[in-house]
Write an enzyme that holds these catalytic residues in place. Sequence first.
Site, PDB file in Angstrom:
ATOM      1  N   ASP A   1      -7.127  -4.250  -4.888  1.00 54.42           N
ATOM      2  CA  ASP A   1      -6.723  -2.929  -4.401  1.00 54.42           C
ATOM      3  C   ASP A   1      -5.333  -2.530  -4.895  1.00 54.42           C
ATOM      4  O   ASP A   1      -5.022  -1.341  -5.036  1.00 54.42           O
ATOM      5  CB  ASP A   1      -6.695  -2.891  -2.868  1.00 54.42           C
ATOM      6  CG  ASP A   1      -7.845  -3.621  -2.209  1.00 54.42           C
ATOM      7  OD1 ASP A   1      -8.298  -4.651  -2.758  1.00 54.42           O
ATOM      8  OD2 ASP A   1      -8.273  -3.201  -1.124  1.00 54.42           O
TER       9      ASP A   1
ATOM     10  N   ASP B   1       0.792  -1.232   0.000  1.00 52.89           N
ATOM     11  CA  ASP B   1       0.000   0.000   0.000  1.00 52.89           C
ATOM     12  C   ASP B   1       0.824   1.283   0.000  1.00 52.89           C
ATOM     13  O   ASP B   1       0.272   2.370   0.203  1.00 52.89           O
ATOM     14  CB  ASP B   1      -0.930   0.010   1.217  1.00 52.89           C
ATOM     15  CG  ASP B   1      -2.049  -1.002   1.081  1.00 52.89           C
ATOM     16  OD1 ASP B   1      -2.682  -1.029   0.009  1.00 52.89           O
ATOM     17  OD2 ASP B   1      -2.291  -1.765   2.034  1.00 52.89           O
TER      18      ASP B   1
END
Length: 430
Positions: A193, A128
Amino acid sequence: MKILNNKISCFFLLGLVFHLSFGCSKKEKEEIQMEESNVDFVDQSFQAAKPLYSNLLKTTSGNFTDYPHAINPDGTIKYLQIDEWTGGFWPGILWYMYEYTEDDQWKQAALEWTHSLEPNQFNTSHHDIGFMMFCSYGNALRFEKKYEYDQILIESAKSLVKRYSPVVGSIQSWNKRKSKGDINTWEYPVIMDNMMNLELLFYATEITGDSSFYEVAIQHATQTMKNHIRDDFSTYHVVNYDPKNGDVLHQQTLQGFSDNSTWARGQAWGIYGFTTMYRATQDNQFLETAVGLADFFLEHPKLPEDMIPIWDFNVGEDGYHPDWDFDPTKFEEQPRDASAAAITASALLELSTYVDDEQKKKYFDAAEKMLKSLSSEAYLNSGDANPYFLLKHSTGNLPSGNEVDVPLIYADYYFLEALLRYKKMKDNLD
């Protein structure tokens, strides 16, 4: 993420303005005047944001280690630390507030919170870092052209590609872990994601001239296209690979209703991520994928009239695992996910600039409707529900009973981004 640049095209809107200016009836003129007045929802939303984010700044003043994430059930702020995935959204929000208001107080706060993330450039514990560093430093570079910001993003990109395996052809999202309900072991899990982190790699190639970042992004997106997307353009959340040979071991979910369902926010990440891929590469396979994902979302029979999706498109169907933490059937009315709508709206606005006139109008109009819904009393927080966050009714991880029907920092981030994109597109008509 970057606000749309000079690639924005408003051809269909310009044509509409020409028609309305020179060949419309009185009734049509009244309708377009009403339509133009609706642009006020952008300003209304930013005005509503000011006191909320002012409160959040006061509450977090001097604390650059805990990053606001959500609201706890007792009404207090839920924080995550610097190494967690949502740290970049708060400084990104502050940059968007500065962009809209041109008020230096927001810029100063944005700088301070952005700088607090500098140590994160070396974070290799998960995928991330694109969310964390590009939403903060990437936005900062639009207003502060600093060599050190570029270097931080380059180092961040280096950290991200350390999680790439040429055998698998993907960036590993999480470390080896048990799947939800301990059904399987995820040896090399990759989640939808992760598409959102690839923009960082394209930027690193742009700055350094090193094509290896670019090539990793291409390989990762290609594998995602192959293994995360079903024939009807619905999506799996998690694909688990064998790190030894790259074989697909499992196609499952963590945050969706079932392994065969389509988790709403996962679909939104896909629409946004593949739209970004097309912007960076001009490769039509990525555009076709973004269009397919978008059409699945918009044309799904379970999409509510206000276009704010429930948390999973297949909730209530077969496939839910009874040993998971939370029973979604307990709800008389399934929770919405405003964050999925905000992400999708922002993506659709950009996607509308890459397609033919008919699709252009379809995607722009859909994004506009989503933003109007999010700007309404049903979703926009006036300060009564909580004094800190802008949007209500997002869902983080319902199967784990975590962050159900709450404000979430990334919902606010993509909502503001979408509002700014929308405003720029409308302003191009003037």
